[in-house]
Every structure is written in structure tokens, then in C-alpha cells.
Design an enzyme around this catalytic site. Structure first.
Site, PDB file in Angstrom:
ATOM      1  N   SER A   1       0.854  -1.194   0.000  1.00  0.00           N
ATOM      2  CA  SER A   1       0.000   0.000   0.000  1.00  0.00           C
ATOM      3  C   SER A   1       0.887   1.241   0.000  1.00  0.00           C
ATOM      4  O   SER A   1       2.033   1.192   0.454  1.00  0.00           O
ATOM      5  CB  SER A   1      -0.852  -0.026   1.268  1.00  0.00           C
ATOM      6  OG  SER A   1      -1.381   1.246   1.501  1.00  0.00           O
ATOM      7  N   SER A   2       0.333   2.356  -0.448  1.00  0.00           N
ATOM      8  CA  SER A   2       1.122   3.599  -0.482  1.00  0.00           C
ATOM      9  C   SER A   2       1.417   4.124   0.930  1.00  0.00           C
ATOM     10  O   SER A   2       2.280   4.982   1.093  1.00  0.00           O
ATOM     11  CB  SER A   2       0.393   4.668  -1.290  1.00  0.00           C
ATOM     12  OG  SER A   2      -0.853   4.937  -0.702  1.00  0.00           O
ATOM     13  N   CYS A   3       0.714   3.597   1.947  1.00  0.00           N
ATOM     14  CA  CYS A   3       0.947   4.099   3.310  1.00  0.00           C
ATOM     15  C   CYS A   3       2.281   3.614   3.893  1.00  0.00           C
ATOM     16  O   CYS A   3       2.634   3.969   5.009  1.00  0.00           O
ATOM     17  CB  CYS A   3      -0.205   3.745   4.229  1.00  0.00           C
ATOM     18  SG  CYS A   3      -0.293   1.997   4.560  1.00  0.00           S
TER      19      CYS A   3
ATOM     20  N   TYR B   1      -0.474  -1.055  10.499  1.00  0.00           N
ATOM     21  CA  TYR B   1      -0.792  -1.636   9.187  1.00  0.00           C
ATOM     22  C   TYR B   1       0.386  -1.428   8.230  1.00  0.00           C
ATOM     23  O   TYR B   1       0.810  -2.351   7.524  1.00  0.00           O
ATOM     24  CB  TYR B   1      -2.053  -0.943   8.667  1.00  0.00           C
ATOM     25  CG  TYR B   1      -2.471  -1.247   7.255  1.00  0.00           C
ATOM     26  CD1 TYR B   1      -3.119  -2.438   6.934  1.00  0.00           C
ATOM     27  CD2 TYR B   1      -2.273  -0.317   6.233  1.00  0.00           C
ATOM     28  CE1 TYR B   1      -3.532  -2.699   5.640  1.00  0.00           C
ATOM     29  CE2 TYR B   1      -2.689  -0.566   4.940  1.00  0.00           C
ATOM     30  CZ  TYR B   1      -3.318  -1.755   4.648  1.00  0.00           C
ATOM     31  OH  TYR B   1      -3.737  -2.002   3.362  1.00  0.00           O
TER      32      TYR B   1
ATOM     33  N   LYS C   1       2.815  -4.069   6.220  1.00  0.00           N
ATOM     34  CA  LYS C   1       2.995  -4.046   4.760  1.00  0.00           C
ATOM     35  C   LYS C   1       4.489  -3.951   4.403  1.00  0.00           C
ATOM     36  O   LYS C   1       4.947  -4.576   3.438  1.00  0.00           O
ATOM     37  CB  LYS C   1       2.232  -2.875   4.144  1.00  0.00           C
ATOM     38  CG  LYS C   1       0.712  -3.059   4.168  1.00  0.00           C
ATOM     39  CD  LYS C   1       0.309  -4.188   3.251  1.00  0.00           C
ATOM     40  CE  LYS C   1      -1.188  -4.289   3.032  1.00  0.00           C
ATOM     41  NZ  LYS C   1      -1.560  -5.492   2.280  1.00  0.00           N
TER      42      LYS C   1
ATOM     43  N   HIS D   1     -13.797   3.980   1.665  1.00  0.00           N
ATOM     44  CA  HIS D   1     -12.843   4.971   1.166  1.00  0.00           C
ATOM     45  C   HIS D   1     -13.586   6.142   0.540  1.00  0.00           C
ATOM     46  O   HIS D   1     -14.798   6.098   0.377  1.00  0.00           O
ATOM     47  CB  HIS D   1     -11.899   4.319   0.145  1.00  0.00           C
ATOM     48  CG  HIS D   1     -10.950   3.341   0.757  1.00  0.00           C
ATOM     49  ND1 HIS D   1     -10.740   2.081   0.259  1.00  0.00           N
ATOM     50  CD2 HIS D   1     -10.166   3.441   1.852  1.00  0.00           C
ATOM     51  CE1 HIS D   1      -9.850   1.436   1.011  1.00  0.00           C
ATOM     52  NE2 HIS D   1      -9.490   2.245   1.987  1.00  0.00           N
TER      53      HIS D   1
HETATM   54  N1  LIG Z   1      -8.533  -0.664  -1.904  1.00  0.00           N
HETATM   55  C1  LIG Z   1      -7.526   0.160  -1.926  1.00  0.00           C
HETATM   56  O1  LIG Z   1      -7.680   1.370  -2.156  1.00  0.00           O
HETATM   57  C2  LIG Z   1      -6.127  -0.339  -1.674  1.00  0.00           C
HETATM   58  C3  LIG Z   1      -5.085   0.588  -1.714  1.00  0.00           C
HETATM   59  C4  LIG Z   1      -3.799   0.163  -1.469  1.00  0.00           C
HETATM   60  C5  LIG Z   1      -3.561  -1.177  -1.198  1.00  0.00           C
HETATM   61  N2  LIG Z   1      -4.581  -2.068  -1.173  1.00  0.00           N
HETATM   62  C6  LIG Z   1      -4.234  -3.472  -0.885  1.00  0.00           C
HETATM   63  O2  LIG Z   1      -4.809  -4.317  -1.854  1.00  0.00           O
HETATM   64  C7  LIG Z   1      -5.140  -5.563  -1.248  1.00  0.00           C
HETATM   65  C8  LIG Z   1      -6.589  -5.875  -1.509  1.00  0.00           C
HETATM   66  O3  LIG Z   1      -7.400  -4.864  -0.945  1.00  0.00           O
HETATM   67  P1  LIG Z   1      -8.944  -4.749  -1.291  1.00  0.00           P
HETATM   68  O4  LIG Z   1      -9.251  -3.311  -1.411  1.00  0.00           O
HETATM   69  O5  LIG Z   1      -9.258  -5.676  -2.397  1.00  0.00           O
HETATM   70  O6  LIG Z   1      -9.579  -5.241   0.071  1.00  0.00           O
HETATM   71  P2  LIG Z   1     -10.814  -6.236   0.304  1.00  0.00           P
HETATM   72  O7  LIG Z   1     -11.816  -6.076  -0.774  1.00  0.00           O
HETATM   73  O8  LIG Z   1     -11.231  -6.036   1.721  1.00  0.00           O
HETATM   74  O9  LIG Z   1     -10.126  -7.642   0.146  1.00  0.00           O
HETATM   75  C9  LIG Z   1      -9.345  -8.220   1.140  1.00  0.00           C
HETATM   76  C10 LIG Z   1      -9.734  -9.665   1.228  1.00  0.00           C
HETATM   77  O10 LIG Z   1      -8.892 -10.335   2.164  1.00  0.00           O
HETATM   78  C11 LIG Z   1      -9.705 -11.215   2.912  1.00  0.00           C
HETATM   79  N3  LIG Z   1      -9.087 -11.537   4.195  1.00  0.00           N
HETATM   80  C12 LIG Z   1      -8.837 -10.702   5.234  1.00  0.00           C
HETATM   81  N4  LIG Z   1      -8.285 -11.386   6.245  1.00  0.00           N
HETATM   82  C13 LIG Z   1      -8.161 -12.674   5.828  1.00  0.00           C
HETATM   83  C14 LIG Z   1      -7.686 -13.862   6.434  1.00  0.00           C
HETATM   84  N5  LIG Z   1      -7.193 -13.838   7.677  1.00  0.00           N
HETATM   85  N6  LIG Z   1      -7.740 -15.013   5.732  1.00  0.00           N
HETATM   86  C15 LIG Z   1      -8.241 -15.020   4.479  1.00  0.00           C
HETATM   87  N7  LIG Z   1      -8.710 -13.944   3.848  1.00  0.00           N
HETATM   88  C16 LIG Z   1      -8.673 -12.775   4.532  1.00  0.00           C
HETATM   89  C17 LIG Z   1     -10.992 -10.459   3.093  1.00  0.00           C
HETATM   90  O11 LIG Z   1     -12.040 -11.335   3.461  1.00  0.00           O
HETATM   91  P3  LIG Z   1     -13.194 -10.793   4.472  1.00  0.00           P
HETATM   92  O12 LIG Z   1     -13.696  -9.511   3.870  1.00  0.00           O
HETATM   93  O13 LIG Z   1     -14.163 -11.896   4.485  1.00  0.00           O
HETATM   94  O14 LIG Z   1     -12.482 -10.555   5.760  1.00  0.00           O
HETATM   95  C18 LIG Z   1     -11.182  -9.889   1.696  1.00  0.00           C
HETATM   96  O15 LIG Z   1     -11.795 -10.814   0.848  1.00  0.00           O
HETATM   97  C19 LIG Z   1      -4.803  -5.438   0.231  1.00  0.00           C
HETATM   98  O16 LIG Z   1      -3.555  -6.022   0.455  1.00  0.00           O
HETATM   99  C20 LIG Z   1      -4.742  -3.951   0.456  1.00  0.00           C
HETATM  100  O17 LIG Z   1      -3.846  -3.642   1.469  1.00  0.00           O
HETATM  101  C21 LIG Z   1      -5.863  -1.686  -1.402  1.00  0.00           C
END
Ligand SMILES: NC(=O)c1ccc[n+]([C@@H]2O[C@H](COP(=O)([O-])OP(=O)(O)OC[C@H]3O[C@@H](n4cnc5c(N)ncnc54)[C@H](OP(=O)(O)O)[C@@H]3O)[C@@H](O)[C@H]2O)c1
Length: 310
Positions: A94-96, A123, A127, A170
């Protein structure tokens, strides 16, 4: 959101043999279960998009969960992948990870050059550990075992599959929800926190998926030529930022909301600017394709389908 977009992207390229597990089926914090998953499935490549994610409020309220669960997910998956001979893995950070006061736009080599934003420090530390896990396995086992674990750092993402939760979403999904509600309820104005002047960068999740697949499959010599063993992560962004005011106006336009937009300047703004330098990835042959206005249009259509049933 991102995991599903990567699956769509892989399917578009004709990939049919994709193994997925929901959180309920496989808790990645459970080392034994993760090991047995890898022992049984032995995939060729691993995209690690799963993480415990959330906004400022969640990060502030549950710091222990954010650091513990993310560290466990990364350590379990990366080590089990190695133990089972999986040579290719892509970790999503992540950018953070970058310092709170980093110069803008933020380059990959700004990592670990200053203090982090305190609200999501646990967090961000997890990361950063994910990046260093990938790097360390590649450094130690690259030559001997052919291990090539890479990581990408997404900017703010939006698009299909986003979270529209009233308190825990967000900025883009939160604005879509609120402006759409104001339109439906014929409200004459919508109030947005802050001055509207901070600048932010956004990327459609389908572009994030193409970037992830691009980095995963990039030739090793090309990847190595643009990274170094201890600064191996790659930023993924659109390269442009806009003010929150411009963002709100664009969303209001997409939704066709005619009311006024008011800014509550007594509320905090956050950092004045957050923009990634994505020139490393651009020079490796990837460019984003979905401009913000187009991406917001399709995102709003998705929102209507999912939440309003039309
Ligand atoms: N969205 C953004 O703007 C953004 C920006 C920068 C980086 N990212 C990174 O991109 C990645 C995906 O993010 P996203 O936005 O797609 O988030 P998301 O939609 O919440 O997806 C994360 C997934 O991980 C699952 N998960 C969490 N804990 C788990 C565990 N212990 N075992 C198995 N599965 C687990 C969640 O399941 P449940 O929901 O059922 O817990 C969810 O399906 C992350 O690494 C995040 O840090 C996202």
C-alpha cells in the site's frame, strides 16, 4: 475488490485454472491450514491480495488486529509458498508504507526514510514487513531455488467490488453513496469534510489488476534491471492527482446531482498531497488505461446494480 479484479484479468487472458479460497474457507492467519492448502494445491503462482484492511477509524480502534493479522497472513503465505516450491509470488502492499512527510511524488526509494503516519502505522509496518519478506526470500533463495517474489504498492483504488459501508469506506465509494442518497432524497446540498483542496491519486481496480499480472509475468532480467535486491517493490498509480473538490464535482456530474456541494472547513484535511511516482512501472511497459471520469461512470453503474437493483 483487488483479488476479484485480478481473477477477471487472468480470465480475460484465457487463464482457466485459478484456485481461490474465501476467508471463511481458509483463514490465512492459521499457519497449519495455510501449509496444508499449499501442500495440496501446489499452485504455479500466488497473488497475495488478502489483507485486513480498513479506514482511519478502524486502524485507530483495532491496531493490534491490523498488525498481527497482516503479519501472519504474509508470513504464513510467503513461507508456505517457498516450502512448497512455488517460484512466483506477488504481494500487494500500500502507499501508506511511505513516510508521512515524504516528498511528492513518492518514489520507491523513499521507503524507510522517515516516520510513518501514526494512525495507520501498525498496518504500514506489516505491509513493509511483507515487502521485506518477499525481498529476503528472493535474496536468500533466488539463486539456489529460483525464488522470485515481487511486490506492488497500489495507490488509492476504486471500482467494481468496492466497499460502500456507511462508516468504513474509502473516499470514492463514500461520496458515491452520499451524493446518490442526496439525489434520491432531493436534498439541496451535500456537505463534504475539509476544504476540498487536498490532492489525491486514484486508480481503477481493473488497471491495478493488469499492473499486477504485468509485474508477475515480467521477464526476470527486465525486472532485475529496474529494481534492486533491497528496493524491489513497484509503485502502481495513474501518475496524476486531483483535488477532493474536483473529485466531488466529477462524481456529482456522473450521478447527475444538481444540488450544491458545501465544504465543512472545520473538519481535518489530512495530508495536502499524496501521489505515487509510477515511473518505474511505466518504464517496465505498463500504463493505466481507465481515466477517472470513465472509471467513475462504470463504478456508479455497478453501485446501482448492486445496491439499488437497477
Ligand atoms: N482498496 C484500496 O484502495 C487499496 C489501496 C492500497 C492497497 N490495497 C491493498 O490491496 C489488497 C486488496 O485490498 P482490497 O481493497 O481488495 O480489500 P478487500 O476487498 O477487503 O479484500 C481483502 C480480502 O482479504 C480477505 N481476508 C482478510 N483477512 C483474511 C484472512 N485472515 N484469511 C483469508 N482472507 C482474509 C478479506 O475477506 P473478508 O472480507 O471476508 O475478511 C477480503 O476478501 C490489500 O492487500 C490492500 O492492502 C488496497
Amino acid at each position: 475488490m483487488v483479488g476479484s479484479a485480478i481473477i477477471r484479468g487472468l480470465q480475460k487472458q484465457g487463464q482457466t485454472n485459478i484456485i481461490t479460497k474465501t476467508h471463511a474457507e481458509l483463514d490465512l492467519t492459521n499457519q497449519l491450514n495455510v501449509r496444508s492448502f499449499f501442500e495440496i494445491e501446489k499452485p504455479d503462482q500466488v497473488y497475495l491480495a488478502a489483507a485486513k484492511v480498513g479506514g482511519i477509524h478502524a486502524n485507530n480502534t483495532y491496531p493490534a488486529e491490523f498488525i498481527y493479522q497482516n503479519l501472519m497472513i504474509e508470513a504464513n503465505v510467503i513461507d508456505a509458498a517457498f516450502q512448497n516450491g512455488i517460484k512466483k509470488l506477488l504481494f500487494l502492499g500500500s502507499s501508506c508504507i511511505y513516510p508521512k512527510l515524504a516528498e511528492q511524488p513518492m518514489r520507491e526509494d523513499f521507503l524507510l526514510t522517515g516516520l510513518l503516519e501514526p494512525t495507520n502505522e501498525p498496518y504500514a509496518i506489516a505491509k513493509i514487513a511483507g515487502i521485506k519478506l518477499c525481498e529476503s526470500y528472493s535474496r536468500q533463495y533466488g539463486e539456489s531455488h529460483g525464488i522470485d517474489y515481487r511486490s506492488v504498492m497500489p495507490t488509492n483504488l476504486y471500482g467494481t467490488g468496492d466497499n460502500y459501508h456507511a462508516e468504513n469506506s474509502h473516499v470514492i465509494p463514500a461520496l458515491i453513496r452520499r451524493i446518490n442518497e442526496a439525489k434520491q432524497q432531493n436534498k439541496s446540498k451535500v456537505t463534504v469534510w475539509g476544504t476540498g483542496t487536498p490532492r489525491r491519486e486514484f486508480l481503477h481496480v481493473d488497471d491495478m489488476a493488469t499492473a499486477s499480472i504485468h509485474v508477475m509475468n515480467m521477464d526476470e532480467s527486465e525486472y532485475k534491471a529496474h529494481t534492486s535486491p533491497m528496493c524491489s517493490h513497484i509503485n502502481v498509480g495513474s501518475g496524476t492527482d486531483i483535488t477532493i473538490k474536483e473529485l466531488v464535482e466529477t462524481i456529482a456530474n456522473v450521478i447527475n446531482y444538481q444540488g450544491a456541494i458545501e465544504f465543512d472547513t472545520s473538519k481535518p484535511d489530512g495530508a495536502p498531497r499524496k501521489l505515487m511516482d509510477s515511473s518505474r512501472l511505466n518504464s517496465l511497459g505498463w500504463q493505466h488505461e481507465i481515466n477517472l471520469a470513465k472509471g467513475l461512470e462504470s463504478t456508479y453503474l455497478d453501485y446501482c446494480k448492486m445496491y439499488l437493483g437497477h
